[in-house]
Design an enzyme around this catalytic site. Structure first.
Site, mmCIF file in Angstrom:
data_model
loop_
_atom_site.group_PDB
_atom_site.id
_atom_site.type_symbol
_atom_site.label_atom_id
_atom_site.label_comp_id
_atom_site.label_asym_id
_atom_site.label_seq_id
_atom_site.Cartn_x
_atom_site.Cartn_y
_atom_site.Cartn_z
ATOM 1 N N HIS A 186 25.003 -44.099 -11.717
ATOM 2 C CA HIS A 186 23.672 -44.052 -11.126
ATOM 3 C C HIS A 186 22.574 -44.243 -12.161
ATOM 4 O O HIS A 186 21.644 -43.417 -12.266
ATOM 5 C CB HIS A 186 23.482 -42.718 -10.374
ATOM 6 C CG HIS A 186 22.552 -42.842 -9.215
ATOM 7 N ND1 HIS A 186 21.496 -42.002 -9.005
ATOM 8 C CD2 HIS A 186 22.511 -43.728 -8.200
ATOM 9 C CE1 HIS A 186 20.850 -42.353 -7.914
ATOM 10 N NE2 HIS A 186 21.454 -43.401 -7.406
ATOM 11 N N HIS A 221 21.095 -31.212 -11.602
ATOM 12 C CA HIS A 221 21.859 -32.476 -11.663
ATOM 13 C C HIS A 221 23.194 -32.245 -10.945
ATOM 14 O O HIS A 221 23.219 -31.870 -9.775
ATOM 15 C CB HIS A 221 21.987 -32.876 -13.141
ATOM 16 C CG HIS A 221 22.552 -34.242 -13.403
ATOM 17 N ND1 HIS A 221 22.712 -35.208 -12.442
ATOM 18 C CD2 HIS A 221 23.002 -34.813 -14.574
ATOM 19 C CE1 HIS A 221 23.225 -36.312 -12.996
ATOM 20 N NE2 HIS A 221 23.423 -36.089 -14.290
ATOM 21 N N MET A 265 19.115 -26.513 -3.401
ATOM 22 C CA MET A 265 19.890 -27.555 -4.065
ATOM 23 C C MET A 265 20.548 -28.490 -3.041
ATOM 24 O O MET A 265 20.905 -28.075 -1.950
ATOM 25 C CB MET A 265 20.964 -26.928 -4.965
ATOM 26 C CG MET A 265 20.392 -25.995 -6.008
ATOM 27 S SD MET A 265 19.169 -26.829 -7.038
ATOM 28 C CE MET A 265 18.226 -25.441 -7.636
ATOM 29 N N HIS A 269 15.199 -35.956 -4.855
ATOM 30 C CA HIS A 269 15.712 -36.841 -5.902
ATOM 31 C C HIS A 269 14.552 -37.374 -6.713
ATOM 32 O O HIS A 269 13.497 -37.663 -6.167
ATOM 33 C CB HIS A 269 16.502 -38.007 -5.280
ATOM 34 C CG HIS A 269 17.426 -38.650 -6.254
ATOM 35 N ND1 HIS A 269 17.019 -39.623 -7.131
ATOM 36 C CD2 HIS A 269 18.735 -38.413 -6.525
ATOM 37 C CE1 HIS A 269 18.035 -39.974 -7.895
ATOM 38 N NE2 HIS A 269 19.095 -39.250 -7.549
ATOM 39 N N ARG A 278 23.356 -43.197 -1.212
ATOM 40 C CA ARG A 278 24.781 -42.859 -1.132
ATOM 41 C C ARG A 278 25.103 -41.886 0.002
ATOM 42 O O ARG A 278 26.271 -41.691 0.361
ATOM 43 C CB ARG A 278 25.230 -42.242 -2.458
ATOM 44 C CG ARG A 278 24.968 -43.144 -3.644
ATOM 45 C CD ARG A 278 24.963 -42.391 -4.955
ATOM 46 N NE ARG A 278 23.837 -41.458 -5.068
ATOM 47 C CZ ARG A 278 23.579 -40.708 -6.127
ATOM 48 N NH1 ARG A 278 24.368 -40.767 -7.174
ATOM 49 N NH2 ARG A 278 22.535 -39.887 -6.146
ATOM 50 N N ASP A 320 24.845 -34.855 -3.425
ATOM 51 C CA ASP A 320 25.534 -33.573 -3.567
ATOM 52 C C ASP A 320 25.602 -32.794 -2.255
ATOM 53 O O ASP A 320 26.464 -31.928 -2.094
ATOM 54 C CB ASP A 320 24.850 -32.721 -4.641
ATOM 55 C CG ASP A 320 25.081 -33.275 -6.029
ATOM 56 O OD1 ASP A 320 26.206 -33.750 -6.287
ATOM 57 O OD2 ASP A 320 24.151 -33.246 -6.851
ATOM 58 N N ARG A 364 14.515 -41.841 -29.855
ATOM 59 C CA ARG A 364 13.810 -40.765 -30.551
ATOM 60 C C ARG A 364 12.336 -40.842 -30.133
ATOM 61 O O ARG A 364 11.540 -41.550 -30.760
ATOM 62 C CB ARG A 364 13.966 -40.969 -32.052
ATOM 63 C CG ARG A 364 13.776 -39.763 -32.940
ATOM 64 C CD ARG A 364 12.382 -39.231 -32.875
ATOM 65 N NE ARG A 364 12.133 -38.204 -33.863
ATOM 66 C CZ ARG A 364 11.067 -37.431 -33.848
ATOM 67 N NH1 ARG A 364 10.168 -37.547 -32.875
ATOM 68 N NH2 ARG A 364 10.890 -36.536 -34.789
HETATM 69 N N1 ACO Z 1 13.873 -27.716 -2.506
HETATM 70 C C1 ACO Z 1 12.595 -27.322 -2.331
HETATM 71 N N2 ACO Z 1 11.548 -28.032 -2.784
HETATM 72 C C2 ACO Z 1 11.787 -29.164 -3.435
HETATM 73 C C3 ACO Z 1 13.094 -29.652 -3.653
HETATM 74 C C4 ACO Z 1 14.147 -28.872 -3.167
HETATM 75 N N3 ACO Z 1 15.405 -29.262 -3.353
HETATM 76 N N4 ACO Z 1 13.027 -30.807 -4.326
HETATM 77 C C5 ACO Z 1 11.749 -31.058 -4.530
HETATM 78 N N5 ACO Z 1 10.991 -30.068 -3.998
HETATM 79 C C6 ACO Z 1 9.546 -29.956 -4.019
HETATM 80 C C7 ACO Z 1 9.106 -29.276 -5.301
HETATM 81 O O1 ACO Z 1 9.039 -27.884 -5.161
HETATM 82 C C8 ACO Z 1 7.759 -29.915 -5.518
HETATM 83 O O2 ACO Z 1 6.856 -29.310 -4.629
HETATM 84 P P1 ACO Z 1 5.323 -29.019 -5.081
HETATM 85 O O3 ACO Z 1 4.750 -30.377 -5.389
HETATM 86 O O4 ACO Z 1 4.757 -28.336 -3.901
HETATM 87 O O5 ACO Z 1 5.437 -28.176 -6.310
HETATM 88 C C9 ACO Z 1 7.959 -31.342 -5.047
HETATM 89 O O6 ACO Z 1 9.007 -31.275 -4.084
HETATM 90 C C10 ACO Z 1 8.357 -32.295 -6.174
HETATM 91 O O7 ACO Z 1 9.539 -31.750 -6.798
HETATM 92 P P2 ACO Z 1 9.933 -31.981 -8.312
HETATM 93 O O8 ACO Z 1 10.986 -31.010 -8.678
HETATM 94 O O9 ACO Z 1 8.700 -31.987 -9.176
HETATM 95 O O10 ACO Z 1 10.446 -33.462 -8.244
HETATM 96 P P3 ACO Z 1 11.380 -34.155 -9.266
HETATM 97 O O11 ACO Z 1 11.295 -35.596 -9.015
HETATM 98 O O12 ACO Z 1 11.143 -33.673 -10.652
HETATM 99 O O13 ACO Z 1 12.768 -33.506 -8.813
HETATM 100 C C11 ACO Z 1 14.926 -32.968 -8.360
HETATM 101 C C12 ACO Z 1 13.923 -34.103 -8.462
HETATM 102 C C13 ACO Z 1 15.048 -32.256 -9.708
HETATM 103 C C14 ACO Z 1 16.286 -33.575 -7.997
HETATM 104 C C15 ACO Z 1 14.465 -31.967 -7.274
HETATM 105 O O14 ACO Z 1 14.326 -32.621 -6.041
HETATM 106 C C16 ACO Z 1 15.398 -30.781 -7.177
HETATM 107 O O15 ACO Z 1 15.277 -29.838 -7.958
HETATM 108 N N6 ACO Z 1 16.361 -30.824 -6.212
HETATM 109 C C17 ACO Z 1 17.379 -29.803 -6.114
HETATM 110 C C18 ACO Z 1 18.490 -30.053 -7.138
HETATM 111 C C19 ACO Z 1 19.434 -31.134 -6.702
HETATM 112 O O16 ACO Z 1 19.838 -31.222 -5.563
HETATM 113 N N7 ACO Z 1 19.821 -31.969 -7.678
HETATM 114 C C20 ACO Z 1 20.774 -33.059 -7.451
HETATM 115 C C21 ACO Z 1 20.169 -34.372 -7.834
HETATM 116 S S1 ACO Z 1 21.158 -35.726 -7.293
HETATM 117 C C22 ACO Z 1 22.555 -35.747 -8.264
HETATM 118 O O17 ACO Z 1 22.620 -35.198 -9.346
HETATM 119 C C23 ACO Z 1 23.750 -36.473 -7.676
#
Ligand code: ACO
Length: 377
Positions: A186, A221, A265, A269, A278, A320, A364
């Site tokens: 990915h 992740h 979780m 994304h 996916r 996931d 870096r």
């Molecule tokens: N649950 C609740 N709120 C969420 C979630 C979530 N899973 N994901 C995003 N948000 C909200 C955040 O709280 C934030 O809200 P705000 O603007 O009111 O503060 C907004 O959406 C943006 O979220 P960020 O975390 O800043 O977005 P980013 O692009 O950095 O995050 C991430 C992407 C890290 C994957 C995030 O969506 C997350 O933490 N998800 C849960 C973890 C997860 O499922 N990871 C798997 C990724 S896919 C993989 O590895 C195959």
């Protein structure tokens, strides 16, 4: 001068890659140009691995050669087994996977040979060897003996055989194979980028993969697939209730969790904002497992959480989310889910390691200092 900060490197294009293309606008994912959905529908995971490494689909002779190679490199290395046996049963299985790759690297005669040929050999060996690590670790946690690999089975069949000590039904093998294909690659996700950073210092392949496993462990992740199952467990899995009853409980749980500003979780994304390419394919595999095991109530939890998250925040599931309950239904312990992700992603990581090495620049970045001004003792 104030520097522009790209927190989390969001939106930064760090390099070119020809391994895969993630297109959030069209919700598509291509491995070396091929849509991942087509690969998942038609190819063995072994063929997808060759595609990722070589850039082209294998011909019949290449397939046959790799078939023999992979099947003859599956046994658990006794040195790896000894190292695993030293690790406590309550350590996380990702620690076991990370240690195993490190031990394999320390013992590899080509460890410091970074020629493309040596790197490909090490990648293929790691691909073949890693399932035994996961399978043995799952078994020792259940106080069961090691099961030796079988050369008459393909990668997915043998993985399940070594883990559960019995031949898995075709439906289960197929759902497992699909999950491996979808998890394989990915682009510049956190673990792949970690592998590329380590490679950029000219360190060896096993060091890069070991570091990548560390990055994959976190719940933002790869660790999200097991976190999804912990959410289901927190809500409570009850095989006796109806799908509707389960959905109502899940919805109420999600509303409460979001009111408490919890991150749930399996949703959201960094790249995809209107759905993970996916998910539909993995959801089909999950549906097949739900039908096979007759566990419709689990989909009540699944649907209830998804609907409540969609209504409240318009945030969609990532890979996931369907993968977690799929592995649960197959019989893996929840903590084993992310090591399964390692087994798949070894392909993508090692393809990126080769790409980084072929056209290297030390990775870096700069930082903007915000500590105290110069001062003196
Ligand atoms: N649950 C609740 N709120 C969420 C979630 C979530 N899973 N994901 C995003 N948000 C909200 C955040 O709280 C934030 O809200 P705000 O603007 O009111 O503060 C907004 O959406 C943006 O979220 P960020 O975390 O800043 O977005 P980013 O692009 O950095 O995050 C991430 C992407 C890290 C994957 C995030 O969506 C997350 O933490 N998800 C849960 C973890 C997860 O499922 N990871 C798997 C990724 S896919 C993989 O590895 C195959």
């Amino acid at each position: 001068m104030t520097e522009e900060i790209h927190k989390g490197l969001a939106g930064v294009v760090a390099d070119h890659t020809a391994v895969s293309k993630v297109n959030p606008e069209s919700n598509s994912l291509l491995y070396r140009g091929y849509p991942v959905q087509q690969l998942a529908a038609e190819l063995a995971f072994e063929e997808v691995a060759l595609l990722l490494w070589n850039g082209e689909l294998p011909d019949a002779a290449q397939k046959e050669e790799f078939r023999a190679f992979e099947r003859s490199h599956r046994a658990l290395d006794p040195r790896v087994k000894s190292a695993i046996d030293l690790l406590p049963l309550d350590c996380h299985p990702m620690d076991v996977g990370r240690t195993a790759v490190s031990v394999l690297g320390a013992n590899h005669p080509l460890s410091e040979d970074s020629s493309p040929e040596a790197e490909l050999t090490k990648a293929k060996e790691l691909f073949a060897a890693f399932p035994a690590v996961v399978a043995y670790d799952q078994r020792r946690r259940r106080e069961l003996q090691l099961v030796e690999p079988r050369e008459d089975l393909d990668y997915s069949q043998n993985f399940l055989w070594m883990t559960f000590g019995e031949e898995a039904p075709e439906e289960v093998v197929d759902a497992f194979r699909v999950s491996m294909v979808l998890y394989a690659e990915h682009s510049f996700n956190a673990s792949t980028f970690t592998a590329r950073v380590v490679t950029s210092t000219l360190a060896d392949l096993h060091s890069a993969v070991t570091a990548a496993i560390g990055a994959l462990k976190g719940p933002l992740h790869g660790g999200a697939n097991e976190a999804v199952m912990h959410t289901f467990e927190e809500i409570g899995i009850n095989p006796d209730e109806t799908r509707e009853e389960a959905a109502a409980r899940a919805k109420a749980w999600m509303e409460q969790a979001l009111a408490e500003k919890r991150k749930v979780m399996g949703f959201g994304h960094r790249v995809y904002k209107s759905g993970d390419s996916r998910v539909p394919t993995m959801k089909q595999a999950l549906d097949a497992m739900v039908d096979y095991y007759g566990r419709g109530e689990l989909m009540g939890l699944y649907d209830g959480l998804e609907a409540a998250m969609g209504e409240a925040k318009n945030i969609l599931p990532n890979l996931d989310y369907p993968a977690g309950p799929t592995y649960h239904l197959m019989g893996f312990d929840t903590e084993m889910f992310t090591p399964l992700f390692i087994a798949a992603r070894i392909t993508g990581w090692t393809a990126h390691i080769a790409e980084q090495r072929a056209n290297n620049a030390l990775i870096r970045p700069l930082s903007a200092y915000n500590g105290p001004e110069e001062r003196h003792l």
